[in-house]
Design an enzyme around this catalytic site. Structure first.
Site, short mmCIF file in Angstrom:
data_model
loop_
_atom_site.label_atom_id
_atom_site.label_comp_id
_atom_site.label_asym_id
_atom_site.label_seq_id
_atom_site.Cartn_x
_atom_site.Cartn_y
_atom_site.Cartn_z
N LYS A 51 58.68 53.07 64.91
CA LYS A 51 57.46 53.96 64.84
C LYS A 51 56.87 53.82 63.34
CE LYS A 51 55.71 57.63 67.03
NZ LYS A 51 55.78 57.90 68.36
N ASP A 102 49.66 56.97 68.69
CA ASP A 102 50.29 58.20 68.68
C ASP A 102 49.26 59.24 68.31
OD1 ASP A 102 53.16 59.48 69.07
OD2 ASP A 102 52.39 60.23 67.31
N1 GLU Z 1 53.37 57.18 70.84
C1 GLU Z 1 53.76 56.85 72.00
C2 GLU Z 1 55.17 57.53 72.10
O1 GLU Z 1 55.64 58.27 71.43
C3 GLU Z 1 53.51 55.61 72.77
C4 GLU Z 1 54.12 54.57 72.13
C5 GLU Z 1 53.78 52.96 72.58
O2 GLU Z 1 53.01 52.89 73.38
O3 GLU Z 1 54.48 51.95 71.97
O4 GLU Z 1 55.95 57.16 72.99
#
Ligand code: GLU
Length: 445
Positions: A125, A165
């Site tokens: 992340k 996100d």
């Molecule tokens: N931000 C999204 C999540 O919390 C998607 C992450 C992504 O597609 O890599 O899963």
């Protein structure tokens, strides 16, 4: 043998001030501790100690110029948490609440979420404390360029693949990818959530919201019920809430609320016309971070400064941010007859709210299962990019449905209690953990 309280208090000591990370870790460890204590391999491989420590964390300065010509300074991060199952994968969050601790909680959750999809992705992340509120598009562009100038050193299509996100949607992904290509001169699947015209997958924008409704549909089906006619409260108004509202209306449910930092909208007619649903996208694009204009436009009620959990509904879908539903909110929902809570934001429920719902045997889907549709379609985007191919909308949607039903089945298998109640939180944690822990044992330390 592990003891939950002493393990968590050691972890808290090693990570001072990272309360959200400790909260997320405690929930997972509480679910899996018996599984670990019963498995000598997990104990001798020190899986709990290793899985709660990120592989590495990058923190960097992001300098950019605002529209007045003043230099602004933000902080950027990328947390590469665990790559046992595949390249680090997880979104970027641009929001004023972002800290190292919040990104560690999100990266940690992402490990198990990605594992639940059954696809080859590790967990990561990133993000920044930058907020787009009140910013112009050119300020957002300059911020994104500066952020990517540093981030590009740490990512790659087979090592670490960021996506969106909160605060990072198609516009920001475009600006970030544009800068990546300018620096590296490569067209790769290094980011997902790209525009459909330049390497993105169809259904990626809708995927988290669609996925959460598919998951809810499976829960209801297991209970001999259906989404048809269900009255639903949704919080948030961004990309995830939009997809959820759209799919709910297609499946015959009635969403009556959405919300923002300014309060919530109560639309008793239902948020179910093309006009109303696409207006949510306009709200997001305005950079104002408020929902009130919806009430003015569609003659709905606006309740300032409050959350939608006081509205009597059959089902609640928190789709905004972590810890958005308190114990008090959960009690109000239950006393008003709500029987299903589908956590669609990451860790949308405070720990005591989740404990209360489970104790009352309310069906509670954890975010790492219910919201996994977004990252699942991100992985489908990576597959298409790697093959230099595009799949049809139908093909991607079918795969998404299939993946969500597989996640539901995995949670059911591990979470079904003798009395018939399905503890989806425990089920998701155990199913996700086993996959990662087994891989870590096989890979060695
Ligand atoms: N931000 C999204 C999540 O919390 C998607 C992450 C992504 O597609 O890599 O899963």
């Amino acid at each position: 043998m592990y003891n939950l309280e002493s393990f968590i208090s050691e972890l808290a000591k090693r990570n001072p001030g990272q309360d959200e990370f400790i909260q997320a870790a405690k929930e997972v460890v509480a679910s899996v501790i018996d599984v670990v204590n019963d498995n000598p391999q997990y104990i001798s491989n020190k899986i709990l100690e290793r899985i709660t420590e990120p592989d590495r964390v990058f923190s960097f300065k992001v300098e950019w110029e605002d529209d007045n010509g003043d230099i602004q300074v933000n902080r950027g991060y990328r947390v590469q948490f665990n790559n046992a199952l595949g390249p680090y994968k997880g979104g970027l969050r641009f929001h004023s609440s972002v800290t190292l601790g919040s990104l560690k909680f999100l990266g940690f959750e992402q490990i198990f979420k990605n594992a639940l999809t059954g696809l080859p992705m590790g967990g990561g992340k990133g993000g920044s404390d930058f907020s787009a509120r009140g910013r112009s598009d050119s300020e957002i562009l300059r911020f994104c360029r500066s952020f990517m100038t540093e981030l590009q050193k740490y990512i790659g299509p087979d090592t670490d693949v960021p996506a969106g996100d909160i605060g990072v949607g198609a516009r920001e992904i475009g600006f970030l990818y544009g800068q990546y290509k300018r620096i590296r001169g490569e067209n790769t699947g290094v980011l997902t959530g790209k525009g459909a015209g330049w390497g993105g997958s169809l259904v990626r924008p809708e995927a988290t919201g669609f996925g959460t409704m598919y998951f809810a549909d499976e829960m209801l089906r297991t209970a001999g019920d259906s989404l048809k006619g269900k009255r639903i409260a949704v919080s948030g108004f961004g990309n995830v809430a939009w997809g959820a509202v759209l799919k709910a209306s297609q499946l015959g449910a009635k969403v009556v609320t959405i919300s923002g930092p300014d309060g919530y909208i109560l639309d008793e007619d239902g948020i179910n016309t093309d006009q109303k649903i696409s207006y949510m996208l306009q709200l997001r694009a305005s950079n104002n971070d408020i929902v009130k204009p919806y009430a003015d436009r569609f003659k709905a009620q606006f309740i300032p400064g409050r959350k939608p959990w006081e509205v009597p509904v059959d089902m609640a879908f928190p789709c905004a941010i972590q810890n958005e539903m308190t114990l008090e909110d959960a009690r109000t929902l239950v006393s008003n007859g709500c029987r299903y809570v589908i956590e669609t934001s990451n860790m949308g429920l405070c720990a005591d709210a989740a404990d209360y719902l489970i104790e009352k045997e309310i069906s509670l889907a954890p975010g790492k299962a219910a919201n996994a549709g977004g990252v699942a379609v991100s992985c489908l985007e990576m597959s298409q990019n790697a093959q230099h191919l595009f799949w049809t909308r139908d093909e991607v949607d079918q795969r998404l449905r299939h993946i969500m039903s597989g996640i539901h089945a995995a949670c059911l298998k591990e979470g079904l209690q003798d009395d018939g109640y399905v503890n989806y939180v425990r089920g998701a944690n155990i199913a996700g953990f086993r996959r990662v822990a087994d891989a870590m044992c096989q890979l060695g330390y």
